[in-house]
Motif scaffolding. Structure first.
Motif, PDB file in Angstrom:
ATOM      1  N   ASN A  51       0.811  -1.339   0.050  1.00 50.40           N
ATOM      2  CA  ASN A  51       0.078   0.049  -0.146  1.00 50.40           C
ATOM      3  C   ASN A  51       0.819   1.291  -0.123  1.00 50.40           C
ATOM      4  N   ARG A  52       2.003   1.191   0.548  1.00 50.04           N
ATOM      5  CA  ARG A  52       2.693   2.541   0.651  1.00 50.04           C
ATOM      6  C   ARG A  52       3.273   2.872  -0.786  1.00 50.04           C
ATOM      7  N   ARG A  55       0.354   4.214  -2.656  1.00 47.63           N
ATOM      8  CA  ARG A  55       0.013   5.703  -2.448  1.00 47.63           C
ATOM      9  C   ARG A  55       1.114   6.516  -2.860  1.00 47.63           C
ATOM     10  N   ASP A  56       2.344   5.976  -3.171  1.00 45.97           N
ATOM     11  CA  ASP A  56       3.297   6.900  -3.630  1.00 45.97           C
ATOM     12  C   ASP A  56       3.196   7.260  -5.101  1.00 45.97           C
ATOM     13  N   GLU A  61      -5.465   2.452  -2.497  1.00 51.14           N
ATOM     14  CA  GLU A  61      -4.797   1.183  -1.752  1.00 51.14           C
ATOM     15  C   GLU A  61      -5.657  -0.009  -1.866  1.00 51.14           C
ATOM     16  N   GLU A  68       2.348  -5.990   4.098  1.00 46.04           N
ATOM     17  CA  GLU A  68       2.016  -4.817   5.055  1.00 46.04           C
ATOM     18  C   GLU A  68       2.246  -5.267   6.388  1.00 46.04           C
ATOM     19  N   ASP A  75       9.220   3.266   6.905  1.00 42.54           N
ATOM     20  CA  ASP A  75       7.870   3.677   7.510  1.00 42.54           C
ATOM     21  C   ASP A  75       7.937   4.473   8.729  1.00 42.54           C
TER      22      ASP A  75
END
Length: 78
Positions: A51-52, A55-56, A61, A68, A75
């Motif tokens: 998910n990170r 998002r980037d 997501e 995760e 993070d």
């Protein structure tokens, strides 16, 4: 000089026939299937991204994003 050069291009059937004679039918078939599978996997797929990263790059997501539960030093929020 250019007129004296000829391109020799065999048909697909002749090329496959030559490969089958040289390496055998099963090895040639396996190599063709593997090449097709690798070609299929070269497409950009986002399903494996956490998910990170989604998002980037500005994507929504995913509920079942892999990775995760792992800890990444980047993070940590300061």
């Amino acid at each position: 000089m250019r007129e004296a050069q000829f391109l020799v291009v065999d048909t697909l059937a002749a090329t496959v026939d030559e490969l089958c004679r040289k390496f055998g039918v099963w090895k040639t078939t396996g190599a063709l299937i593997l090449a097709a599978w690798r070609r299929r996997q070269m497409k950009n797929q986002m399903s494996h991204l956490p998910n990170r990263m989604l998002r980037d790059i500005g994507l929504p997501e995913s509920e079942n994003a892999p990775g995760e539960a792992r800890f990444f030093p980047w993070d940590v929020r300061f």
